[in-house]
Write an enzyme that holds these catalytic residues in place. Structure first.
Site, mmCIF file in Angstrom:
data_model
loop_
_atom_site.group_PDB
_atom_site.id
_atom_site.type_symbol
_atom_site.label_atom_id
_atom_site.label_comp_id
_atom_site.label_asym_id
_atom_site.label_seq_id
_atom_site.Cartn_x
_atom_site.Cartn_y
_atom_site.Cartn_z
ATOM 1 N N SER A 107 0.890 -1.144 -0.044
ATOM 2 C CA SER A 107 0.070 0.120 -0.046
ATOM 3 C C SER A 107 0.831 1.367 0.091
ATOM 4 O O SER A 107 1.582 1.459 -0.905
ATOM 5 C CB SER A 107 -1.008 -0.157 1.119
ATOM 6 O OG SER A 107 -1.987 0.951 1.148
ATOM 7 N N ASP A 157 -10.223 -4.248 -5.126
ATOM 8 C CA ASP A 157 -9.417 -3.515 -4.236
ATOM 9 C C ASP A 157 -10.183 -2.016 -4.458
ATOM 10 O O ASP A 157 -10.262 -1.545 -5.387
ATOM 11 C CB ASP A 157 -8.017 -3.090 -4.613
ATOM 12 C CG ASP A 157 -7.365 -2.201 -3.603
ATOM 13 O OD1 ASP A 157 -7.997 -1.738 -3.124
ATOM 14 O OD2 ASP A 157 -5.973 -2.516 -3.414
ATOM 15 N N HIS A 188 -8.209 -4.952 -0.844
ATOM 16 C CA HIS A 188 -6.853 -4.240 -0.538
ATOM 17 C C HIS A 188 -5.887 -5.001 0.339
ATOM 18 O O HIS A 188 -4.864 -4.915 0.367
ATOM 19 C CB HIS A 188 -7.075 -2.819 0.170
ATOM 20 C CG HIS A 188 -6.119 -1.840 0.023
ATOM 21 N ND1 HIS A 188 -5.591 -1.532 -1.389
ATOM 22 C CD2 HIS A 188 -5.387 -1.141 0.918
ATOM 23 C CE1 HIS A 188 -4.522 -0.745 -0.866
ATOM 24 N NE2 HIS A 188 -4.470 -0.544 0.457
#
Length: 216
Positions: A107, A157, A188
């Site tokens: 991320s 996601d 995610h």
């Protein structure tokens, strides 16, 4: 420079199997220098691990750079923080005697890893980018000399979409990286599929010896 003088709070785990490419572990928003240690150990058993803590706080949550809103990045800060992280990697290589690392970023950590590759070529020997987005709208010209990059995108996601992944893939390929993009049936968050895909990719690089030889 001693390990105590390095510019980021971090954890370093020395290698127990010489010759493996070291991993630079870069956590997501709200993580810290311990978050990805278990993942790094699972993906690269015996490799040296270097895991810094992001220096930006967002409502108390560590990050590697500022954002203006969800998915909207402060690109001036991206550039500044990518430079800071590149300097830390150089410091750590001297302090710990390690080769140029492969980044394993999740991320926000994946985004700063991509920024370091595009803004400071040669700092990283490659990168595994998990749920990444383009950190820069228009990155500068860079020459990544076929540095290996694995991108793992989540089909479900809601944050880092397939379109984001495709744009970052194009940017990295344009800079000369050798990119492998896999879209997983995931959101995610990370899954066992991420672990398995990243482990296969790292094992292939280690077996080839190309990264370790080029970065030592």
């Amino acid at each position: 420079m001693s390990a105590q003088d390095l510019s980021f709070v971090h954890v370093h785990r020395p290698a127990t199997r010489p010759g493996l490419p070291p991993l630079l572990l870069l956590h997501g928003t709200g993580g810290d220098e311990t978050d990805l240690l278990a993942l790094g150990e699972a993906i690269a058993p015996g490799a040296a691990l270097l895991s810094p803590r992001g220096q930006v706080l967002e409502r108390g949550a560590p990050r590697f750079f500022r954002r203006l809103a969800e998915g909207v990045f402060d690109e001036d800060d991206v550039r500044r923080r990518a430079g800071d992280l590149a300097r830390f990697v150089a410091e750590a290589r001297t302090a710990y005697g390690i080769a140029a690392p492969i980044a394993l970023g999740y991320s926000n950590g994946a985004n700063i890893a991509a920024a370091v590759m595009l803004l400071h070529p040669g700092t990283l020997a490659g990168a595994a980018l998990l749920r990444a987005m383009p950190p820069l709208t228009t990155p500068p010209a860079a020459e990544l000399d076929a540095a290996p990059v694995l991108m793992l995108s989540g089909a479900l996601d809601p944050i880092a979409s397939g379109a984001h992944a495709a744009l970052l893939e194009r940017q990295l390929r344009a800079a000369g990286a050798a990119v492998t993009l896999e879209t997983l049936p995931a959101s995610h968050g990370l899954t066992r599929m991420d672990l398995e895909a990243a482990t296969r990719w790292y094992a292939r690089l280690a077996a080839e010896g190309r990264v370790a030889a080029a970065s030592s």
